[in-house]
Design an enzyme around this catalytic site. Structure first.
Site, short mmCIF file in Angstrom:
data_model
loop_
_atom_site.label_atom_id
_atom_site.label_comp_id
_atom_site.label_asym_id
_atom_site.label_seq_id
_atom_site.Cartn_x
_atom_site.Cartn_y
_atom_site.Cartn_z
N LYS A 25 -52.69 0.17 -63.80
CA LYS A 25 -53.27 1.44 -63.43
C LYS A 25 -54.91 1.09 -63.32
CE LYS A 25 -50.32 5.03 -63.58
NZ LYS A 25 -49.94 6.33 -64.04
N LYS A 46 -42.46 7.83 -57.62
CA LYS A 46 -42.66 9.29 -57.05
C LYS A 46 -43.83 9.25 -56.42
CE LYS A 46 -40.59 11.94 -60.52
NZ LYS A 46 -40.84 12.35 -61.97
N LYS A 66 -40.98 -1.11 -57.15
CA LYS A 66 -39.87 -0.18 -57.46
C LYS A 66 -39.89 0.99 -56.67
CE LYS A 66 -42.36 1.88 -61.28
NZ LYS A 66 -42.69 2.02 -62.70
P1 TYM Z 1 -40.62 8.68 -65.59
O1 TYM Z 1 -41.03 9.96 -65.46
O2 TYM Z 1 -41.56 7.56 -64.68
O3 TYM Z 1 -39.21 8.14 -65.07
C1 TYM Z 1 -38.18 8.84 -65.83
C2 TYM Z 1 -37.03 7.75 -65.84
O4 TYM Z 1 -36.74 7.17 -64.74
C3 TYM Z 1 -36.65 5.73 -64.96
N1 TYM Z 1 -37.15 4.91 -63.49
C4 TYM Z 1 -36.30 4.20 -62.70
N2 TYM Z 1 -35.32 3.58 -63.05
C5 TYM Z 1 -34.95 2.71 -62.06
N3 TYM Z 1 -35.46 2.27 -61.19
C6 TYM Z 1 -36.78 3.00 -60.61
N4 TYM Z 1 -37.34 2.82 -59.45
C7 TYM Z 1 -37.14 3.84 -61.54
N5 TYM Z 1 -38.06 4.74 -61.52
C8 TYM Z 1 -38.21 5.52 -62.56
C9 TYM Z 1 -37.74 5.39 -65.77
O5 TYM Z 1 -37.52 4.09 -66.40
C10 TYM Z 1 -37.50 6.52 -66.82
O6 TYM Z 1 -36.39 6.22 -67.55
N6 TYM Z 1 -43.09 7.38 -69.69
C11 TYM Z 1 -41.89 7.84 -69.10
C12 TYM Z 1 -41.43 9.23 -69.64
C13 TYM Z 1 -41.22 9.44 -71.24
C14 TYM Z 1 -40.31 8.94 -71.97
C15 TYM Z 1 -40.75 9.15 -73.30
C16 TYM Z 1 -39.15 8.08 -71.75
C17 TYM Z 1 -42.18 10.04 -71.93
N7 TYM Z 1 -41.70 9.88 -73.28
C18 TYM Z 1 -40.04 9.01 -74.43
C19 TYM Z 1 -38.28 7.96 -72.80
C20 TYM Z 1 -38.65 8.24 -74.14
C21 TYM Z 1 -42.06 7.90 -67.70
O7 TYM Z 1 -42.95 8.13 -67.07
O8 TYM Z 1 -40.79 8.27 -67.08
#
Ligand code: TYM
Length: 338
Positions: free
Chosen positions: A115, A203, A200
């Site tokens: 970032k 969003k 990857k």
């Molecule tokens: P976030 O909102 O970016 O994504 C949610 C979940 O989707 C998975 N993911 C993917 N898996 C495979 N291929 C992709 N292209 C892909 N894009 C997203 C992410 O690995 C995630 O599991 N920081 C985290 C949210 C969070 C969290 C937590 C997760 C906050 N606190 C505590 C686990 C435990 C996030 O931004 O995920």
């Protein structure tokens, strides 16, 4: 006893990467859980505001994301589903952990480095919340004494950090108040962008054709898959290094084909060896459509039931607050705050 915790940012309709990489596993865990398993899933709105959000838009996204968690099959009678900001203990534990976390470690985290590398502004403009993002994530899982955290590959480093913080805290205060959690990486751990298969699926990518949303119509799914970047090599083979675009499509096919008897991506590629790229894309669009069809329909129904959504969120917050209170008591005792 097992406690499962995971989270997703309410920053738009989840895409196929979110679903295959995380959300589908949340439902699998719920549906196959042993009786004494606790499941807690959060819409992490406090993480969402580490970058600038329009308040109206965020409010709408929170509602949409909650509808989506229910549409994929999470059952509020089995799983606790809540908005992170409804449970202040997450922020409170974050502060206490901030007094333990090392800035050196945080500065080396991949997400921060990515970032800040893209940030054209000076470091004067970089926000503290973005830097301490992993500390809040650690607080999320630790406050519920999670034993297992199902996520996609991109979250592995954050959870490594959470374990480090938990062990450090326990060691410093001679307590076992925090439980270092295990990371459960799903089989479809990294779904790639359709337009740039070296990145990857995300969003935030400016090109909407790079991702398939769980709300996309069949027509939109077909046109996005058809436009997916592949290559001009003859035939269909699975080779992520040399053929990232084709291999991503085979991955998606492999993970969405419920009737598939294939034991690996290589095997499903072998079956398609003599076929054209067009045929591969048609099959991918078919299996994706059959995967999201039911989700899309129940999402539309749920989104309009505001009364139900509010009730689910309120009950979820109450259960999550109770779960968090147990940890906060032990943590405050350990530190000398209580
Ligand atoms: P976030 O909102 O970016 O994504 C949610 C979940 O989707 C998975 N993911 C993917 N898996 C495979 N291929 C992709 N292209 C892909 N894009 C997203 C992410 O690995 C995630 O599991 N920081 C985290 C949210 C969070 C969290 C937590 C997760 C906050 N606190 C505590 C686990 C435990 C996030 O931004 O995920």
């Amino acid at each position: 006893r097992k406690t499962i915790f995971s989270g997703i940012q309410p920053t738009g309709v989840p895409h196929l990467g979110n679903y295959l990489g995380a959300l589908r596993q949340w439902v699998d865990v719920q549906d196959n859980a042993a009786p004494n398993t606790t499941m807690i899933y959060s819409l992490v709105d406090l993480h969402a505001i580490t970058v600038r959000q329009d308040p109206k838009q965020l409010r709408q996204w929170k509602k949409e994301s909650l509808s989506m968690l229910l549409a994929i099959g999470l059952d509020p009678n089995k799983s606790t589903i809540f908005h992170q900001s409804d449970v202040p203990a997450h922020s409170e534990l974050m502060w206490i952990l901030s007094c333990q976390a090392s800035t050196g470690y945080l500065g080396r985290m991949t997400q921060w480095k990515d970032k800040t590398a893209n940030e054209k502004d000076s470091s004067e403009k970089l926000k503290l919340g973005l830097f301490s993002y992993p500390v809040l994530q650690a607080a999320d899982v630790l406050v519920h004494r999670a034993t297992h955290v199902p996520v996609g590959h991109d979250q592995a480093q954050h959870l490594e950090f959470a374990r480090e913080v938990a062990n450090g805290f326990n060691h410093t205060f001679g307590t076992d108040a925090l439980i270092p959690p295990e990371t459960l990486i799903s089989p479809a751990k990294r779904v790639m962008s359709l337009t740039d298969p070296l990145a990857k699926m995300s969003k935030s990518h400016p090109n909407p054709k790079s991702r398939i949303l769980l709300t996309d119509s069949e027509e939109v799914i077909r046109s996005k898959v058809k436009a997916a970047v592949t290559d001009s090599i003859d035939g269909i083979t699975y080779d992520p290094e040399r053929r990232p675009g084709v291999s991503n499509l085979i991955d998606i096919l492999y993970h969405t084909d419920s009737r598939s008897a294939y034991s690996s991506q290589e095997e499903s590629a072998k079956d398609l060896a003599g076929r054209s790229m067009r045929a591969l894309k048609e099959r991918v669009a078919d299996t994706v459509e059959s995967t999201v069809k039911r989700i899309r329909a129940s999402y539309e129904d749920l989104l309009h039931d505001e009364f139900y959504l509010d009730r689910v969120a309120a009950e979820g917050a109450e259960k999550a607050a109770k779960s968090a209170a147990v940890t906060m008591k032990a943590v405050k005792n350990a530190v000398g705050l209580a």
